[in-house]
Design a protein around this motif. Sequence first.
Motif, PDB file in Angstrom:
ATOM      1  N   ASN A 151       0.871  -1.199  -0.016  1.00 26.91           N
ATOM      2  CA  ASN A 151      -0.047   0.148   0.048  1.00 26.91           C
ATOM      3  C   ASN A 151       1.028   1.079  -0.003  1.00 26.91           C
ATOM      4  O   ASN A 151       2.022   1.258   0.364  1.00 26.91           O
ATOM      5  CB  ASN A 151      -0.810  -0.015   1.400  1.00 26.91           C
ATOM      6  N   THR A 152       0.088   2.297  -0.163  1.00 24.40           N
ATOM      7  CA  THR A 152       1.072   3.627  -0.232  1.00 24.40           C
ATOM      8  C   THR A 152       1.452   3.945   1.284  1.00 24.40           C
ATOM      9  O   THR A 152       2.810   4.241   1.633  1.00 24.40           O
ATOM     10  CB  THR A 152       0.258   4.956  -0.396  1.00 24.40           C
ATOM     11  N   GLU A 153       0.647   3.833   2.220  1.00 22.87           N
ATOM     12  CA  GLU A 153       1.285   3.798   3.563  1.00 22.87           C
ATOM     13  C   GLU A 153       1.541   2.392   4.167  1.00 22.87           C
ATOM     14  O   GLU A 153       0.653   1.498   4.067  1.00 22.87           O
ATOM     15  CB  GLU A 153       0.175   4.459   4.654  1.00 22.87           C
ATOM     16  N   THR A 154       2.577   2.179   4.855  1.00 20.55           N
ATOM     17  CA  THR A 154       2.912   0.893   5.425  1.00 20.55           C
ATOM     18  C   THR A 154       3.541   0.960   6.891  1.00 20.55           C
ATOM     19  O   THR A 154       3.919   2.071   7.461  1.00 20.55           O
ATOM     20  CB  THR A 154       4.064   0.144   4.733  1.00 20.55           C
ATOM     21  N   ALA A 155       3.499  -0.016   7.417  1.00 23.36           N
ATOM     22  CA  ALA A 155       4.264  -0.245   8.905  1.00 23.36           C
ATOM     23  C   ALA A 155       5.747   0.215   8.731  1.00 23.36           C
ATOM     24  O   ALA A 155       6.284  -0.099   7.688  1.00 23.36           O
ATOM     25  CB  ALA A 155       3.967  -1.601   9.232  1.00 23.36           C
ATOM     26  N   THR A 156       6.205   0.546   9.867  1.00 21.75           N
ATOM     27  CA  THR A 156       7.566   0.792   9.900  1.00 21.75           C
ATOM     28  C   THR A 156       8.368  -0.445  10.108  1.00 21.75           C
ATOM     29  O   THR A 156       7.852  -1.398  11.079  1.00 21.75           O
ATOM     30  CB  THR A 156       8.036   1.753  10.882  1.00 21.75           C
ATOM     31  N   LEU A 157       9.386  -0.811   9.477  1.00 22.96           N
ATOM     32  CA  LEU A 157      10.107  -2.132   9.492  1.00 22.96           C
ATOM     33  C   LEU A 157      11.020  -2.181  10.652  1.00 22.96           C
ATOM     34  O   LEU A 157      12.012  -1.548  10.650  1.00 22.96           O
ATOM     35  CB  LEU A 157      10.782  -2.392   8.434  1.00 22.96           C
ATOM     36  N   LEU A 158      10.919  -3.277  11.516  1.00 19.19           N
ATOM     37  CA  LEU A 158      12.214  -3.500  12.372  1.00 19.19           C
ATOM     38  C   LEU A 158      12.390  -4.984  12.140  1.00 19.19           C
ATOM     39  O   LEU A 158      11.748  -5.892  11.662  1.00 19.19           O
ATOM     40  CB  LEU A 158      11.633  -3.397  13.875  1.00 19.19           C
ATOM     41  N   VAL A 159      13.827  -5.520  12.264  1.00 25.78           N
ATOM     42  CA  VAL A 159      14.283  -6.772  12.184  1.00 25.78           C
ATOM     43  C   VAL A 159      14.671  -7.400  13.335  1.00 25.78           C
ATOM     44  O   VAL A 159      15.585  -6.832  13.921  1.00 25.78           O
ATOM     45  CB  VAL A 159      15.094  -6.746  10.908  1.00 25.78           C
ATOM     46  N   ARG A 160      14.249  -8.728  13.672  1.00 24.93           N
ATOM     47  CA  ARG A 160      14.835  -9.350  14.618  1.00 24.93           C
ATOM     48  C   ARG A 160      15.817 -10.417  14.193  1.00 24.93           C
ATOM     49  O   ARG A 160      15.323 -11.281  13.650  1.00 24.93           O
ATOM     50  CB  ARG A 160      13.700 -10.197  15.662  1.00 24.93           C
ATOM     51  N   PRO A 161      17.065 -10.254  14.440  1.00 23.24           N
ATOM     52  CA  PRO A 161      18.047 -11.299  14.059  1.00 23.24           C
ATOM     53  C   PRO A 161      17.918 -12.641  15.120  1.00 23.24           C
ATOM     54  O   PRO A 161      17.302 -12.385  16.263  1.00 23.24           O
ATOM     55  CB  PRO A 161      19.293 -10.734  14.111  1.00 23.24           C
ATOM     56  N   ARG A 162      18.630 -13.806  14.730  1.00 23.09           N
ATOM     57  CA  ARG A 162      18.452 -14.607  15.973  1.00 23.09           C
ATOM     58  C   ARG A 162      19.358 -14.501  16.843  1.00 23.09           C
ATOM     59  O   ARG A 162      20.193 -13.495  17.155  1.00 23.09           O
ATOM     60  CB  ARG A 162      19.349 -16.036  14.975  1.00 23.09           C
ATOM     61  N   GLY A 163      19.309 -15.369  18.208  1.00 25.41           N
ATOM     62  CA  GLY A 163      19.868 -14.940  19.342  1.00 25.41           C
ATOM     63  C   GLY A 163      21.300 -15.270  19.345  1.00 25.41           C
ATOM     64  O   GLY A 163      21.784 -15.971  18.213  1.00 25.41           O
ATOM     65  N   LEU A 164      22.111 -15.165  20.308  1.00 24.00           N
ATOM     66  CA  LEU A 164      23.516 -14.971  20.574  1.00 24.00           C
ATOM     67  C   LEU A 164      23.800 -16.716  20.308  1.00 24.00           C
ATOM     68  O   LEU A 164      25.074 -17.154  20.063  1.00 24.00           O
ATOM     69  CB  LEU A 164      24.249 -14.653  21.380  1.00 24.00           C
ATOM     70  N   HIS A 165      22.943 -17.483  20.862  1.00 21.53           N
ATOM     71  CA  HIS A 165      23.323 -18.951  20.978  1.00 21.53           C
ATOM     72  C   HIS A 165      23.276 -19.831  19.640  1.00 21.53           C
ATOM     73  O   HIS A 165      23.676 -20.954  19.491  1.00 21.53           O
ATOM     74  CB  HIS A 165      22.194 -19.600  21.914  1.00 21.53           C
ATOM     75  N   LEU A 166      22.830 -19.418  18.733  1.00 25.74           N
ATOM     76  CA  LEU A 166      22.635 -19.933  17.426  1.00 25.74           C
ATOM     77  C   LEU A 166      23.779 -19.568  16.317  1.00 25.74           C
ATOM     78  O   LEU A 166      23.970 -18.675  16.057  1.00 25.74           O
ATOM     79  CB  LEU A 166      21.360 -19.665  16.531  1.00 25.74           C
ATOM     80  N   ASN A 167      24.485 -20.750  16.036  1.00 30.40           N
ATOM     81  CA  ASN A 167      25.196 -20.742  14.843  1.00 30.40           C
ATOM     82  C   ASN A 167      24.462 -20.952  13.490  1.00 30.40           C
ATOM     83  O   ASN A 167      23.405 -21.375  13.561  1.00 30.40           O
ATOM     84  CB  ASN A 167      26.550 -21.583  14.797  1.00 30.40           C
ATOM     85  N   ASP A 168      25.007 -20.337  12.390  1.00 28.12           N
ATOM     86  CA  ASP A 168      24.468 -21.098  11.025  1.00 28.12           C
ATOM     87  C   ASP A 168      25.618 -21.708  10.194  1.00 28.12           C
ATOM     88  O   ASP A 168      26.765 -21.284  10.092  1.00 28.12           O
ATOM     89  CB  ASP A 168      24.303 -19.469  10.108  1.00 28.12           C
ATOM     90  N   LYS A 169      25.064 -22.995   9.867  1.00 30.63           N
ATOM     91  CA  LYS A 169      26.017 -23.882   9.424  1.00 30.63           C
ATOM     92  C   LYS A 169      26.559 -23.852   7.960  1.00 30.63           C
ATOM     93  O   LYS A 169      27.242 -24.428   7.400  1.00 30.63           O
ATOM     94  CB  LYS A 169      25.233 -25.515   9.492  1.00 30.63           C
ATOM     95  N   ASN A 170      25.531 -22.654   7.344  1.00 29.51           N
ATOM     96  CA  ASN A 170      25.988 -22.510   5.948  1.00 29.51           C
ATOM     97  C   ASN A 170      27.104 -21.521   5.585  1.00 29.51           C
ATOM     98  O   ASN A 170      27.529 -21.595   4.393  1.00 29.51           O
ATOM     99  CB  ASN A 170      24.796 -22.074   5.208  1.00 29.51           C
ATOM    100  N   ILE A 171      27.588 -21.013   6.530  1.00 27.24           N
ATOM    101  CA  ILE A 171      28.853 -20.265   6.225  1.00 27.24           C
ATOM    102  C   ILE A 171      29.841 -20.452   7.337  1.00 27.24           C
ATOM    103  O   ILE A 171      29.473 -20.396   8.836  1.00 27.24           O
ATOM    104  CB  ILE A 171      28.440 -18.539   6.375  1.00 27.24           C
TER     105      ILE A 171
END
Length: 526
Positions: A151-171
């Motif tokens: 739409n013309t007017e939208t919500a403001t975007l905030l982003v939640r990354p994962r917590g400190l305890h989680l690794n990512d096995k892809n990198i």
Amino acid sequence: MKTTTTQLVIKNQNKFTSIITDDAMAFLTALHLQFDESRLQLLEKRIIQQAKFDKGEKPQFPKETASIRNENWTAAPIPEILLDRRVEITGPVDRKMVINALNSGAKIFMADFEDSCAPSWNNLMEGQENLKDAVNKTIQLEQNGKKYQLNTETATLLVRPRGLHLNDKNIEINETQISGALLDFGLYFFHNTSTLLAQGLAPFFYLPKLEHYEEARWWNDVFVFAQNYFNIPIGTIKATVLIETITASFQLDEIIFELKEHIAGLNCGRWDYIFSYIKKLKNHPDFLVPDRDQITMTSPFMLAYSLRVIQTCHKRNILAIGGMAAQIPIKDNEQDNELAFDKVKTDKEREVKNGHDGTWVAHPALVPLALEIFNENMPTKNQIHIKRNDIQINEDELLELPKGTITEAGVRKNINVGILYIESWLMGVGAAALYHLMEDAATAEISRAQLWLWLKKQAKTNSGIEITKELYQQFIVEELEKIKIYVGAERFEKGKFELASILFRNMIESNELDDFLTLKAYEYLD
């Protein structure tokens, strides 16, 4: 002079070329080399602290930071666009959800790489693509003959990354898996900051599962590093911290202080908070909790926590955001739907009258109801001016045991929903609509932790049934039959219910309570 070579390994690199660029990887590598060792040290401190709790210690207000709690200071000013956050909608980063949430009429959309996102590589990278397109206002989707666009007017975007305890096995960088938190934060920040600043906005984040003010300091250092890397002013980033661990509620002033140039508010992450309460205090004598449905925001320890968040936030001139309404509209059942909406109304009225500046919902259909309640009771943009100096929350109130009973229905519900959610997560769906509620990892964690605790404590139900491994094994078999009917035979056969039930059973019968179910399940996620 000896040159140090950094080894970078990326799986599936060729599939997401607009996100996995050389410059983006250089930024991620810089973040990893600068902050991963200190992250691992913080995780080690969690283990040391848990060992102390297991020996009988209780969370307390840190003595070394008394001056921070007692002195009069405030956080940096909040940007105008974040001053009115009366209704926020949350959900995973899939394309349809992003469009619908931004169009929902809510003030804020928290795009979630964490508890409502199963972190498969496809989910994560498609999520980054979706957010990049959303920031650029180009996101569209055609599905089942219907076209979705902003739409013309939208919500403001905030982003939640994962917590400190989680690794990512892809990198892997120098044969070490990258932190999921740094990956999610780094890619979003790298690809969108310039565009956001050109729009008069900025990169806004939600920070999950902090257990100590030193972890807030770590995030602040990450923010400073990232802003310096891009040569933008310190304080450009604004973050809201989820208070969803019992230890964090004893360190609210300290967390705000560590992030005072970057913080916009605190949020009551109520489901993770209950899970943390059980996890931290599980080995204390006489510690027991009732059914999940009996632990509500009117339970004394939950009410004390939410009031303390309000009071502390307003003292430091930042926002206090309330908890999640997880209800999903019930089609073709107006009576049950009305009862569900009445629960939401009661919850949101309590939040706004207590002094919260906003609240969370999980479904767009709840946005109008929550807006109506906050509009009626909060004519100003927020309630920071209401300081709540009339309350004084002490350590005992934050730890008071909730009253209630353990019922067979509660045991069965924990097993049923726990298996359903883990199976959904293993299939790549982190936000699962189950029995007209939006379940995520946090609610499954409560189910798992309660079952583990009841078995460990040799508890009995209110009808006198002793909770044993044999009882759980019987109930698992019986609940799987109910699940088969609920999801349908074809879906059941194509799913991963056997693996989910094995994982769940092993976790609730384990000698020690596993830290996070997602750590165990991640080994099996494609």
